[in-house]
Scaffold this motif. Structure first.
Motif, short mmCIF file in Angstrom:
data_model
loop_
_atom_site.label_atom_id
_atom_site.label_comp_id
_atom_site.label_asym_id
_atom_site.label_seq_id
_atom_site.Cartn_x
_atom_site.Cartn_y
_atom_site.Cartn_z
N ILE A 1 62.05 102.51 61.60
CA ILE A 1 63.36 102.39 62.22
C ILE A 1 63.79 103.77 62.70
CG2 ILE A 1 65.77 101.78 61.84
CD1 ILE A 1 64.71 99.86 59.63
N ASN A 2 64.22 103.86 63.95
CA ASN A 2 64.63 105.11 64.56
C ASN A 2 66.08 105.41 64.21
OD1 ASN A 2 65.20 107.26 66.20
ND2 ASN A 2 64.54 106.30 68.08
N ASP A 3 66.32 106.63 63.73
CA ASP A 3 67.71 107.03 63.44
C ASP A 3 68.27 107.95 64.53
OD1 ASP A 3 66.52 109.46 63.03
OD2 ASP A 3 67.18 109.68 60.96
N ASP A 4 67.58 108.01 65.67
CA ASP A 4 67.97 108.83 66.83
C ASP A 4 67.88 110.33 66.58
OD1 ASP A 4 68.40 106.73 68.61
OD2 ASP A 4 70.46 106.46 67.93
N GLU A 5 67.42 110.76 65.42
CA GLU A 5 67.28 112.18 65.15
C GLU A 5 65.85 112.56 64.81
OE1 GLU A 5 70.13 113.60 62.33
OE2 GLU A 5 71.75 112.46 63.21
N ASP A 6 65.02 111.61 64.50
CA ASP A 6 63.65 111.88 64.09
C ASP A 6 62.81 112.25 65.31
OD1 ASP A 6 61.06 111.89 63.13
OD2 ASP A 6 61.31 110.08 61.94
N PRO A 7 62.24 113.47 65.33
CA PRO A 7 61.45 113.88 66.50
C PRO A 7 60.16 113.08 66.69
CG PRO A 7 61.26 115.50 64.74
CD PRO A 7 62.31 114.50 64.32
N HIS A 8 59.74 112.35 65.67
CA HIS A 8 58.51 111.55 65.79
C HIS A 8 58.68 110.36 66.73
CE1 HIS A 8 57.97 113.65 61.94
NE2 HIS A 8 56.75 113.78 62.39
N PHE A 9 59.92 110.02 67.05
CA PHE A 9 60.18 108.88 67.93
C PHE A 9 60.28 109.29 69.39
CE2 PHE A 9 61.23 107.01 63.93
CZ PHE A 9 60.95 105.68 64.08
N ARG A 10 60.21 110.58 69.66
CA ARG A 10 60.31 111.03 71.04
C ARG A 10 59.03 110.70 71.80
NH1 ARG A 10 61.44 117.13 70.44
NH2 ARG A 10 59.84 116.77 68.90
N LYS A 11 59.17 110.34 73.04
CA LYS A 11 58.01 110.10 73.89
C LYS A 11 57.67 111.40 74.63
CE LYS A 11 58.46 105.22 74.63
NZ LYS A 11 57.36 104.38 74.94
N ALA A 12 56.38 111.62 74.79
CA ALA A 12 55.95 112.80 75.55
C ALA A 12 56.31 112.61 77.01
CB ALA A 12 54.45 112.97 75.38
N LYS A 13 56.67 113.70 77.64
CA LYS A 13 57.00 113.67 79.06
C LYS A 13 56.06 114.62 79.79
CE LYS A 13 61.79 112.57 78.20
NZ LYS A 13 63.15 113.02 78.20
N PHE A 14 55.59 114.19 80.93
CA PHE A 14 54.67 114.99 81.72
C PHE A 14 55.29 115.27 83.08
CE2 PHE A 14 51.25 115.07 84.95
CZ PHE A 14 50.61 116.23 84.54
N ASN A 15 55.37 116.55 83.43
CA ASN A 15 55.92 116.94 84.72
C ASN A 15 54.80 117.64 85.49
OD1 ASN A 15 57.17 118.02 86.93
ND2 ASN A 15 58.93 118.84 85.79
N PRO A 16 54.19 116.96 86.47
CA PRO A 16 53.09 117.57 87.21
C PRO A 16 53.51 118.81 88.00
CG PRO A 16 53.72 115.48 88.19
CD PRO A 16 54.49 115.62 86.91
N GLU A 17 54.80 118.97 88.24
CA GLU A 17 55.30 120.15 88.96
C GLU A 17 55.07 121.43 88.15
OE1 GLU A 17 56.76 120.05 92.07
OE2 GLU A 17 56.24 117.94 92.11
N LEU A 18 54.91 121.30 86.84
CA LEU A 18 54.73 122.47 85.99
C LEU A 18 53.26 122.86 85.81
CD1 LEU A 18 57.36 121.60 83.23
CD2 LEU A 18 57.62 123.14 85.17
N CYS A 19 52.35 122.08 86.39
CA CYS A 19 50.92 122.38 86.29
C CYS A 19 50.55 123.52 87.24
CB CYS A 19 50.10 121.15 86.65
SG CYS A 19 50.17 119.87 85.42
#
Length: 89
Positions: free
Chosen positions: A66-84
């Protein structure tokens, strides 16, 4: 572990099937009812398949996270190709 933020139902079902055939004791997943259903479907298929081959698998426990909105394990990875780097293949 299916991943607390994983919502890919076919992947979750297949992971649960594989984990069950491998003999895990517990599968951790999201508390979303659709995810739990996908996990249970995978477990059921694995148990039916293994029983038909004469080596019945024991169904693992299903644990929901259950997500408590503070646990970093529930974050999804984000990929920004502009930063490559520009020379990255």
């Amino acid at each position: 572990i299916c991943g607390a933020s994983n919502q890919d139902m076919p992947q979750i079902r297949n992971l649960a099937l594989i984990y069950t055939l491998a003999g895990v004791d517990c599968i951790d997943c999201s508390a979303d009812p659709a995810v739990v259903l996908a996990v249970r479907e995978g477990i059921n298929v694995a148990c039916t398949l293994s029983a038909s081959r004469g080596t019945p698998a024991s169904p693992p426990w299903v644990m929901v996270s259950i997500n408590d909105d503070e646990d970093p394990h529930f974050r999804k990875a984000k990929f920004n190709p502009e930063l490559c780097p520009s020379d990255c293949p």
